[in-house]
Scaffold this motif. Structure first.
Motif, PDB file in Angstrom:
ATOM      1  N   UNK A 166      -0.264   4.904  -4.173  1.00 36.44           N
ATOM      2  CA  UNK A 166      -0.457   6.349  -4.234  1.00 36.44           C
ATOM      3  C   UNK A 166       0.778   7.000  -3.628  1.00 36.44           C
ATOM      4  N   UNK A 167       1.175   8.147  -4.172  1.00 42.20           N
ATOM      5  CA  UNK A 167       2.391   8.787  -3.694  1.00 42.20           C
ATOM      6  C   UNK A 167       2.493  10.202  -4.232  1.00 42.20           C
TER       7      UNK A 167
ATOM      8  N   UNK B 284       3.306  -1.133   4.116  1.00 36.71           N
ATOM      9  CA  UNK B 284       2.615   0.139   3.946  1.00 36.71           C
ATOM     10  C   UNK B 284       3.673   1.231   3.903  1.00 36.71           C
ATOM     11  N   UNK B 285       3.790   1.890   2.755  1.00 35.30           N
ATOM     12  CA  UNK B 285       4.823   2.899   2.558  1.00 35.30           C
ATOM     13  C   UNK B 285       4.199   4.288   2.552  1.00 35.30           C
TER      14      UNK B 285
ATOM     15  N   UNK C   8       0.850  -1.186   0.000  1.00 34.20           N
ATOM     16  CA  UNK C   8       0.000   0.000   0.000  1.00 34.20           C
ATOM     17  C   UNK C   8       0.887   1.238   0.000  1.00 34.20           C
ATOM     18  N   UNK C   9       0.519   2.233  -0.826  1.00 34.70           N
ATOM     19  CA  UNK C   9       1.189   3.525  -0.768  1.00 34.70           C
ATOM     20  C   UNK C   9       2.301   3.690  -1.777  1.00 34.70           C
ATOM     21  N   UNK C  10       3.390   4.247  -1.319  1.00 36.61           N
ATOM     22  CA  UNK C  10       4.486   4.642  -2.206  1.00 36.61           C
ATOM     23  C   UNK C  10       5.208   3.422  -2.774  1.00 36.61           C
ATOM     24  N   UNK C  11       5.440   3.463  -4.071  1.00 32.61           N
ATOM     25  CA  UNK C  11       6.146   2.373  -4.749  1.00 32.61           C
ATOM     26  C   UNK C  11       7.252   2.935  -5.644  1.00 32.61           C
ATOM     27  N   UNK C  12       6.913   3.907  -6.483  1.00 36.39           N
ATOM     28  CA  UNK C  12       7.857   4.693  -7.283  1.00 36.39           C
ATOM     29  C   UNK C  12       8.298   4.084  -8.594  1.00 36.39           C
ATOM     30  N   UNK C  13       8.454   2.779  -8.655  1.00 36.37           N
ATOM     31  CA  UNK C  13       8.963   2.195  -9.900  1.00 36.37           C
ATOM     32  C   UNK C  13       7.815   2.061 -10.890  1.00 36.37           C
ATOM     33  N   UNK C  14       7.618   3.105 -11.665  1.00 40.03           N
ATOM     34  CA  UNK C  14       6.398   3.313 -12.439  1.00 40.03           C
ATOM     35  C   UNK C  14       6.123   2.238 -13.474  1.00 40.03           C
ATOM     36  N   UNK C  15       7.140   1.723 -14.118  1.00 41.08           N
ATOM     37  CA  UNK C  15       6.908   0.792 -15.215  1.00 41.08           C
ATOM     38  C   UNK C  15       6.787  -0.662 -14.764  1.00 41.08           C
TER      39      UNK C  15
ATOM     40  N   UNK D 116       4.728  10.967   3.813  1.00 45.70           N
ATOM     41  CA  UNK D 116       5.231  11.748   4.959  1.00 45.70           C
ATOM     42  C   UNK D 116       6.104  10.871   5.844  1.00 45.70           C
ATOM     43  N   UNK D 117       7.050  11.451   6.581  1.00 45.26           N
ATOM     44  CA  UNK D 117       7.252  12.894   6.764  1.00 45.26           C
ATOM     45  C   UNK D 117       8.099  13.562   5.684  1.00 45.26           C
ATOM     46  N   UNK D 118       8.354  12.868   4.575  1.00 41.28           N
ATOM     47  CA  UNK D 118       9.088  13.522   3.498  1.00 41.28           C
ATOM     48  C   UNK D 118       8.337  14.761   3.028  1.00 41.28           C
ATOM     49  N   UNK D 119       9.076  15.835   2.778  1.00 41.50           N
ATOM     50  CA  UNK D 119       8.460  17.098   2.384  1.00 41.50           C
ATOM     51  C   UNK D 119       7.946  17.031   0.952  1.00 41.50           C
ATOM     52  N   UNK D 120       6.872  17.770   0.712  1.00 41.60           N
ATOM     53  CA  UNK D 120       6.333  17.927  -0.636  1.00 41.60           C
ATOM     54  C   UNK D 120       6.902  19.211  -1.229  1.00 41.60           C
ATOM     55  N   UNK D 121       7.203  19.199  -2.506  1.00 43.00           N
ATOM     56  CA  UNK D 121       7.787  20.371  -3.159  1.00 43.00           C
ATOM     57  C   UNK D 121       6.858  21.577  -3.051  1.00 43.00           C
ATOM     58  N   UNK D 122       7.373  22.667  -2.534  1.00 41.81           N
ATOM     59  CA  UNK D 122       6.614  23.916  -2.406  1.00 41.81           C
ATOM     60  C   UNK D 122       7.271  24.967  -3.285  1.00 41.81           C
ATOM     61  N   UNK D 123       6.664  25.241  -4.425  1.00 46.31           N
ATOM     62  CA  UNK D 123       7.272  26.156  -5.392  1.00 46.31           C
ATOM     63  C   UNK D 123       7.267  27.609  -4.906  1.00 46.31           C
ATOM     64  N   UNK D 124       6.439  27.917  -3.904  1.00 38.68           N
ATOM     65  CA  UNK D 124       6.363  29.292  -3.399  1.00 38.68           C
ATOM     66  C   UNK D 124       7.321  29.542  -2.239  1.00 38.68           C
TER      67      UNK D 124
END
Length: 213
Positions: free
Chosen positions: A128-129, A168-169, A108-115, A172-180
């Protein structure tokens, strides 16, 4: 009946895998970090204090977790080229070994290896990630709540005559990119979590080995 009785000689496996979380970022070691559930797990189980990532990049460390190998061996350097999921490699992962031993496996959750085709790697998966909040059934739901909902689904749907192994991956707590570049704009906790820290002063990180100019 006995046909649906789980083999109690095999323990169930549940892995929580958040990003960027130190082993000592729990309340029993840092009083200003409020983690009562993790504190209880650490007290009743075993807390490993000398483990460290060998490659401090999230997807490579994730491959190391699945394979138990250095990145120089699993060679999953690229997000769209995960060599670890090739059949001749994945068969050595702990997931594949447990699956072949009769476990019902899930992620469940983050996996990253898209292909990669996770439906071939696990018996059950919900991925989901990339964010701290997600739209689910027309509602905005924080990632931890969504992970819990899917975990309940997994437990309810799994075959009851098999042991299970679920990872279950969490993003958080990894930060999300904040362009502002908004102060604190890289984190999006729930209101309930924010309230817990209303009157808490969090000290600056210890920099015992900081670089000198």
């Amino acid at each position: 009946g006995t046909n649906h009785r789980q083999d109690n000689s095999k323990m169930n496996v549940l892995i929580f895998y958040p990003d960027d979380w130190r082993h000592d970022s729990i309340g029993s070691k840092k009083p200003y970090v409020l983690t009562p559930f993790l504190d209880q797990l650490a007290k009743e189980g075993i807390r490993f204090t000398q483990n460290a990532v060998t490659t401090s990049i999230c997807w490579m460390s994730r491959a190391t977790l699945w394979m138990g190998q250095y990145s120089s061996r699993h060679q999953s350097y690229k997000l769209k080229c995960p060599r670890m999921v090739l059949p001749e490699n994945w068969k050595h992962s702990w997931v594949s070994i447990l699956r072949n031993s009769g476990y019902h496996t899930g992620h469940i959750g983050k996996w990253q290896y898209w292909d990669s085709k996770t439906e071939q790697l696990f018996d059950w998966a919900q991925l989901f990630e990339g964010r701290h909040w997600y739209k689910h059934w027309d509602k905005e739901i924080d990632g931890s709540t969504l992970a819990r909902m899917y975990a309940v689904d997994f437990l309810e749907q799994r075959p009851k005559d098999k042991p299970f192994a679920l990872s279950i991956a969490f993003y958080p707590p990894k930060a999300v990119n904040d362009h502002n570049n908004t102060p604190g704009g890289q984190w999006f906790p729930t209101n309930e979590t924010r309230k817990l820290y209303d009157n808490v002063t969090i000290p600056e990180p210890e920099m015992k080995n900081s670089f000198k100019a």
